[in-house]
Design a protein around this motif. Structure first.
Motif, mmCIF file in Angstrom:
data_model
loop_
_atom_site.group_PDB
_atom_site.id
_atom_site.type_symbol
_atom_site.label_atom_id
_atom_site.label_comp_id
_atom_site.label_asym_id
_atom_site.label_seq_id
_atom_site.Cartn_x
_atom_site.Cartn_y
_atom_site.Cartn_z
ATOM 1 N N HIS A 41 83.396 60.532 95.616
ATOM 2 C CA HIS A 41 82.324 59.887 94.865
ATOM 3 C C HIS A 41 80.951 60.309 95.388
ATOM 4 O O HIS A 41 80.025 60.551 94.613
ATOM 5 C CB HIS A 41 82.460 58.360 94.932
ATOM 6 C CG HIS A 41 83.423 57.796 93.948
ATOM 7 N ND1 HIS A 41 84.781 57.823 94.135
ATOM 8 C CD2 HIS A 41 83.221 57.190 92.749
ATOM 9 C CE1 HIS A 41 85.389 57.254 93.103
ATOM 10 N NE2 HIS A 41 84.470 56.859 92.244
ATOM 11 N N GLU A 80 81.607 56.653 83.033
ATOM 12 C CA GLU A 80 82.011 55.995 84.280
ATOM 13 C C GLU A 80 83.532 55.834 84.361
ATOM 14 O O GLU A 80 84.118 55.958 85.438
ATOM 15 C CB GLU A 80 81.347 54.618 84.390
ATOM 16 C CG GLU A 80 79.859 54.653 84.675
ATOM 17 C CD GLU A 80 79.019 54.913 83.436
ATOM 18 O OE1 GLU A 80 79.603 54.965 82.314
ATOM 19 O OE2 GLU A 80 77.797 55.070 83.566
ATOM 20 N N ASP A 96 85.658 57.522 87.291
ATOM 21 C CA ASP A 96 86.403 56.702 88.251
ATOM 22 C C ASP A 96 87.869 57.110 88.321
ATOM 23 O O ASP A 96 88.470 57.097 89.402
ATOM 24 C CB ASP A 96 86.287 55.222 87.887
ATOM 25 C CG ASP A 96 84.917 54.642 88.207
ATOM 26 O OD1 ASP A 96 84.188 55.261 89.012
ATOM 27 O OD2 ASP A 96 84.582 53.583 87.653
ATOM 28 N N GLY A 153 89.304 58.800 91.638
ATOM 29 C CA GLY A 153 89.974 57.630 92.194
ATOM 30 C C GLY A 153 91.471 57.766 92.060
ATOM 31 O O GLY A 153 92.128 58.458 92.849
#
Length: 343
Positions: free
Chosen positions: A224, A255, A259, A263
């Motif tokens: 990130h 977003e 993510d 992630g």
């Protein structure tokens, strides 16, 4: 009427000795795009893509580590993607295996070419410098490329035994009729001893960290910090991720895909089998094109299609017979096949 094609992007480990000179052989060196990558890498003090592809000899210590292999594969795959004849073919969706998800994002227009290059190069460097553990591949296939229930049970037994003994062993990738395990160093040694052996498997993947497992939880905040969300957009082509989710153009927020990419995609199982099956069923392509370099994804894609009976596929022999006259699966890493879809 244009034929519809699904594009599959390769992951790590696809640029090997036989691929040396891929850009020179098929793309005249790569042109302006590779020149941009060379400038970017030179600014970071890294070997350029042209130098890696144009090396006199293939070196595992130079070409295989993630900080070099990742962007080299990106360059080859994106050049292949650009070579698809758009007058005859309509790319209806893209997906990829593991690192191939980053490439799929670039092909889909979720990130542009330069942002995709930065994403791939940054993540390749992080995995090389901060990654831990490794990966082991084991086949669950029978002779006709069906998934053998007995071998599936063996995988479940191995995972249960590892959990009971407190070993850090996880399923990293579901890869057609194969499974890729992720483990720490102790788990890697245990897997190589514990898994039933044949003439090829279990296979340890050199220079690979424990991708797509909790062993890389520490990479997520680093990823990130190194990659801005502003690089992610709405896309132009549907992209199918490693959970089988379809990210349709303008149908998601930046977003959300950011993510997932930095992630879940990093520290949880990547189900390539499901991604291929969802893409094939949802978008009904006339053909499936696997971008180069390399040819190792052909079998897992075919195995995933056989498992869901796509277009009535029954097994390896059936698939191979259909490939002879008019291939439904085109591997751009194979000189005899790439001409089917290039201009």
């Amino acid at each position: 009427m244009k034929e519809k094609i699904l594009v599959v992007c390769p992951g790590r480990g696809t640029y090997n000795a036989t691929e040396l000179g891929y850009l020179k052989r098929y793309h005249g060196g790569g042109g302006a795009q590779v020149a941009r990558l060379d400038s970017y890498r030179a600014g970071l003090g890294q070997p350029t893509i042209s130098a890696l592809d144009g090396a006199e000899k293939y070196s595992t210590s130079l070409h295989m580590p993630g900080d070099n292999a990742s962007l080299l594969i990106y360059a080859c795959a994106l050049a292949d993607f650009a070579a698809i004849d758009r007058d005859r073919f309509d790319v209806v969706a893209v997906t990829g295996n593991s690192m191939g998800w980053y490439l799929a994002l670039a092909c889909a227009g979720v990130v542009d070419f330069d942002a995709g290059a930065q994403l791939v190069n940054t993540m390749g460097g992080l995995m090389h410098e901060k990654g831990q553990g490794g990966q082991v591949v084991w086949s669950m296939s029978d002779a006709d490329w069906h998934i053998d229930p007995v071998k599936v049970a063996e995988v479940e037994a191995v995972l249960a035994e590892a959990s009971r003994d407190g070993r850090a062993v996880h399923v990293s990738i579901r890869l057609g009729a194969m499974v890729v395990f992720a483990a720490d160093d102790d788990g890697m040694k245990w897997l190589m001893e514990r898994l039933p052996k044949d003439d090829r498997f279990p296979m340890k993947l050199n220079y690979h960290a424990a991708f797509h497992s909790p062993l890389l939880d520490h990479i997520v905040p680093l990823a990130h910090a190194a990659n801005p969300v502003a690089d992610f957009g709405e896309g132009m082509i549907p992209a199918i991720d490693g959970t089988g989710r379809v990210w349709s153009p303008k149908g998601f927020d930046a977003e959300g895909i950011y993510d997932y990419t930095l992630g879940t995609q990093i520290n949880r199982t990547y189900d390539f089998t499901r991604a291929v099956q969802v893409a094939a069923r949802e978008f009904c392509p006339d053909r499936i094109a696997v971008l180069g370099p390399g040819t190792t994804l052909g079998a897992p894609v075919a195995q995933a299609l056989i498992a869901c009976g796509w277009r009535g596929l029954k097994g390896k022999a059936d698939f191979q017979q259909r490939q002879v006259a008019d291939p439904i699966l085109v591997s751009m890493g194979m000189a005899e096949q790439r001409g089917v879809i290039t201009g």
